[in-house]
Design an enzyme around this catalytic site. Sequence first.
Site, PDB file in Angstrom:
ATOM      1  N   ASP A   1      43.509  43.777  44.948  1.00  0.00           N
ATOM      2  CA  ASP A   1      42.674  43.863  46.143  1.00  0.00           C
ATOM      3  C   ASP A   1      43.423  44.554  47.277  1.00  0.00           C
ATOM      4  O   ASP A   1      44.652  44.476  47.375  1.00  0.00           O
ATOM      5  CB  ASP A   1      42.262  42.452  46.573  1.00  0.00           C
ATOM      6  CG  ASP A   1      41.134  42.472  47.583  1.00  0.00           C
ATOM      7  OD1 ASP A   1      40.434  43.496  47.676  1.00  0.00           O
ATOM      8  OD2 ASP A   1      40.956  41.464  48.288  1.00  0.00           O
TER       9      ASP A   1
ATOM     10  N   HIS B   1      42.138  53.747  46.277  1.00  0.00           N
ATOM     11  CA  HIS B   1      42.092  53.516  44.830  1.00  0.00           C
ATOM     12  C   HIS B   1      43.039  54.467  44.101  1.00  0.00           C
ATOM     13  O   HIS B   1      43.694  54.083  43.130  1.00  0.00           O
ATOM     14  CB  HIS B   1      40.668  53.688  44.320  1.00  0.00           C
ATOM     15  CG  HIS B   1      39.705  52.706  44.899  1.00  0.00           C
ATOM     16  ND1 HIS B   1      39.808  51.350  44.705  1.00  0.00           N
ATOM     17  CD2 HIS B   1      38.613  52.886  45.709  1.00  0.00           C
ATOM     18  CE1 HIS B   1      38.826  50.719  45.340  1.00  0.00           C
ATOM     19  NE2 HIS B   1      38.090  51.640  45.955  1.00  0.00           N
TER      20      HIS B   1
ATOM     21  N   LEU C   1      53.254  44.581  24.865  1.00  0.00           N
ATOM     22  CA  LEU C   1      52.358  44.091  25.908  1.00  0.00           C
ATOM     23  C   LEU C   1      50.902  44.400  25.561  1.00  0.00           C
ATOM     24  O   LEU C   1      50.581  45.524  25.152  1.00  0.00           O
ATOM     25  CB  LEU C   1      52.723  44.760  27.234  1.00  0.00           C
ATOM     26  CG  LEU C   1      51.772  44.518  28.410  1.00  0.00           C
ATOM     27  CD1 LEU C   1      51.868  43.072  28.876  1.00  0.00           C
ATOM     28  CD2 LEU C   1      52.066  45.487  29.554  1.00  0.00           C
TER      29      LEU C   1
ATOM     30  N   ARG D   1      40.341  34.003  47.069  1.00  0.00           N
ATOM     31  CA  ARG D   1      39.229  33.571  46.222  1.00  0.00           C
ATOM     32  C   ARG D   1      39.382  34.260  44.869  1.00  0.00           C
ATOM     33  O   ARG D   1      40.097  35.256  44.740  1.00  0.00           O
ATOM     34  CB  ARG D   1      37.876  33.900  46.853  1.00  0.00           C
ATOM     35  CG  ARG D   1      37.685  35.358  47.222  1.00  0.00           C
ATOM     36  CD  ARG D   1      36.296  35.610  47.803  1.00  0.00           C
ATOM     37  NE  ARG D   1      36.143  36.995  48.207  1.00  0.00           N
ATOM     38  CZ  ARG D   1      36.399  37.469  49.425  1.00  0.00           C
ATOM     39  NH1 ARG D   1      36.843  36.644  50.368  1.00  0.00           N
ATOM     40  NH2 ARG D   1      36.231  38.747  49.706  1.00  0.00           N
TER      41      ARG D   1
END
Length: 630
Positions: free
Chosen positions: A384, A401, A493, A556
């Site tokens: 975020d 972004h 991974l 959140r």
Amino acid sequence: MILVFSTSPGPRRSAVPRAGRRTTRSLWEAVGDDPALRAAYRLCRARTKRQDPAEYALIQLVPAVMRPACWALWAAANAIDDLADDHSVDAERRAERVGAWIAALDHDVATGSSTDPVRRALVDTAWRWRLDISGLHGAMAVVRRDSHGQRFADWNSWRAWGRGTLLPWFDQVRDLFDKAGAGMALRLDRQEVYTTFLDGVRLTDILTDLSADLAQGDLLLPGQALDRFPGCEDDLSHRRWSPATAALVTDLTRLARAWVTQPALAHGMHPGPAVVLDTMAGLLRAQLDAVDAAGPALLRTPPRPSVAATARLVVPARARSALAWSLTPVTVPRPREARAPAVPAQSPPARRPVFDRPPPHPSGEQPPRIPADRMPTHVAVIMDGNGRWARHRGLPRHEGHRAGRAAAREMVYGALEIGLRHLTLYTLSTENWKRDGEEIGAILDILREELEDYPFQDLDVRVRWHGRPERLPQDVVDSMRLRERTTRDRTGLTLTTCINYGGRDEITRAAAALARRVRDGELDPDAIREEDLARHLPQPDMPDVDLLWRTGTEQRVSNFLPWHTSYAELYFTPDHWPETDRRHLWQAIDEYTRRQRRHGASADSPVPGTPGTAPPSGTAEDVGTSDVPG
């Protein structure tokens, strides 16, 4: 394709109209002038035509230059099935033969040739079409285990077995279509449609070969299905046709017919492979009609559809496929270059690939040493703050972004260096479509660039995509599926990117899948457990999240992995995502080691094997795992 209607050995009478004997230049220009190689492919073609005429008819629906590769794939799949089904020797010897065939294939792939004609054709197909056939190892290992016999307690174990044997072969054909340059990856609206169709393929195969399997002492149906018709298992073991047996067969043919009838299977697909799949589904339904009509004879001989029934499907399909393929030029693989002669048979098989180390951090900083018993297995990240980072710098949101792309790469490098097994990144949610169209377009463009450049090609990273294909551009979906397939055998991974993902949506989809199973009589609604719902999630093998980290000041979870994060440690940091690098991941993991995880237990009885048997001095108590129940 690779539709194995029957895997029992021995020739079969053709139930499909015979194809012409025409051998065109286009058929063999994908093979070249090597006489031994042509002979190997001709052998694969002959075996396909003799042992599985329905599969042969389907292969005739693809362009001629692709047919030799399809014959080689089918012949290889059937070769190891025949070894596993050869009851002239005991189970241990059958398993040894399958294992020897697999080991020989490893050797042949390493040397580029083979003395066995089927493996010779398969190795040439893999080299010529750039197919990664290492993905077949899992399917071959399942066949090897099958040599000792199989019993399935429920539909879940049956599905795992069936999909384990079929999916890798289907994926090879998907890759073949991709490499042909015709955009023929199976464009499925839902992965569930694909796998359910394969369940129908496998169940049709088992019903068709019921007589041969019973003669060998095999009953490849789940106990959960048999238990619904008391007495049928004993009747089948003695090859008795009884009311219970008849009811079982009727129920299973109904179920198989529902599974192979998937209208969404070919949605968005090139018309060429769409014709192949439609015809395949039609042949499967015709086969099930023959099973239904067989009655007691089903326990004595495999039923076959009539020539007229299959002709009604195959003949018009040839005309449709010819028209469909005429619309798309197919890339012919270049002639094979000369290779060094095969090394002696005692040479070791191909070694596992050696992957590069991730580039070091510019500061030279190394990850902290985390004890194995305190290391999280799965870290999930809500990336975020991209838009706010850009806004603070007077830039458009999409530049945030783009800047965040470097941070995502850093996290992968850091995860590899510290030894993390699973890293999941929240890239695009189902709610993000509410944003400005320019921003969404920029995010999708960045995704395209990452998939094309693919910075982790030389690293031991398995890539997975979690989300819905709806609303995503088809080229992005195809590229993500291709990356999944080409990295599926890497063991370092596991990097999962959540794109067009919603947490409540995935739980709703799992509930719908359970409801369908209840409707089909496969599951008792009063017996549903948490494990049943978990198995029906879109990524059923994804481990629970140990640490959920969110950047960008917000605190959140935003509908992110609600099922998997029910006991996750929550970690929030104020940095905007483009401001982070691998050191922030290491700090998050270090903080995780200081938490006490109790999973609902009291402070005096922590869960064994989890970080922190007691809260370290000066650190916080476990977030979300206090003394309240659960």
